[in-house]
Design an enzyme around this catalytic site. Structure first.
Site, mmCIF file in Angstrom:
data_model
loop_
_atom_site.group_PDB
_atom_site.id
_atom_site.type_symbol
_atom_site.label_atom_id
_atom_site.label_comp_id
_atom_site.label_asym_id
_atom_site.label_seq_id
_atom_site.Cartn_x
_atom_site.Cartn_y
_atom_site.Cartn_z
ATOM 1 N N LYS A 1 11.168 5.181 -10.468
ATOM 2 C CA LYS A 1 11.113 4.567 -9.135
ATOM 3 C C LYS A 1 12.263 5.099 -8.284
ATOM 4 O O LYS A 1 13.191 5.716 -8.786
ATOM 5 C CB LYS A 1 11.255 3.039 -9.226
ATOM 6 C CG LYS A 1 10.238 2.347 -10.091
ATOM 7 C CD LYS A 1 8.847 2.414 -9.532
ATOM 8 C CE LYS A 1 7.858 1.752 -10.487
ATOM 9 N NZ LYS A 1 6.493 2.108 -10.200
ATOM 10 N N SER B 1 2.426 5.788 -8.733
ATOM 11 C CA SER B 1 3.397 4.960 -8.009
ATOM 12 C C SER B 1 4.384 5.754 -7.167
ATOM 13 O O SER B 1 4.925 5.226 -6.206
ATOM 14 C CB SER B 1 4.158 4.050 -8.973
ATOM 15 O OG SER B 1 5.087 4.778 -9.734
#
Length: 192
Positions: free
Chosen positions: A87, A39
């Site tokens: 993230k 990710s």
């Protein structure tokens, strides 16, 4: 026999001091963690390698739940609180972002533009196609932030300080654009 007792006593007293100090350090200052998944590619875990990056997660820097746009953070997943995800912070409370519909199960809003509510922030993975992020589960409560990634420690050739940065195509909207969208009723403010 006497020497063995002294050694054991010395070891035990050192252990009694070391364990609380270590636990306190890990809880309040920071620790090292391996980044898994795709990710955050290409910034973390570049595709051309078969092993994962190891980062220093700084807990002290987020002790007041203060994060900045562009920070790479570790947080509890809103979908599974036992899971930690990493993230990039794209927007802070009050910012307006473009919601990108990705896949079935993605959180849907009346409008494509979302204002981040108070006490929340918007996170996304750098690898758009392989990230479950705020586009999937919406704005994230700042209470879920766990640590800020401050350095890449492994592999040695990638050692570096992680500086906050935002992808040019994923920045919060400017005020002029927001004013225009609000006139059209095109901005959603999620209920918290």
């Amino acid at each position: 026999m006497q020497a063995a007792r002294r050694y054991f006593k010395s070891f035990a007293s050192g252990f009694v001091v070391a364990v609380p100090v270590t636990v306190t350090f890990l809880d309040y200052v920071g620790y090292v963690a391996r980044v898994e998944g795709a990710s955050m590619q290409p910034f973390l875990n570049p595709e051309d390698r078969s092993f994962n990056d190891v980062v220093l997660l700084n807990r002290w820097s987020v002790r007041n739940f203060k994060v900045n746009r562009g920070d790479v953070v570790s947080l509890a997943s809103p979908r599974d609180p036992e899971q930690r995800i990493i993230k990039r912070v794209i927007a802070l409370e009050g910012d307006t972002v473009r919601h990108t519909f990705k896949m079935p199960g993605t959180r849907t809003y009346k409008n494509r533009y979302v204002r981040v509510p108070s006490g929340h922030f918007w996170v996304e993975g750098d690898n758009f196609r392989h990230s479950l992020d705020s586009n999937f589960f919406g704005p994230v409560s700042v209470g879920l932030v766990h640590a800020r990634a401050s350095h890449i420690l492994w592999p040695p050739q990638r050692w570096q300080r992680i500086e906050p940065s935002l992808p040019t195509d994923r920045r919060p909207l400017d005020q002029e654009t927001i004013d225009h969208l609000e006139e059209q009723g095109a901005v959603t403010v999620p209920k918290t």
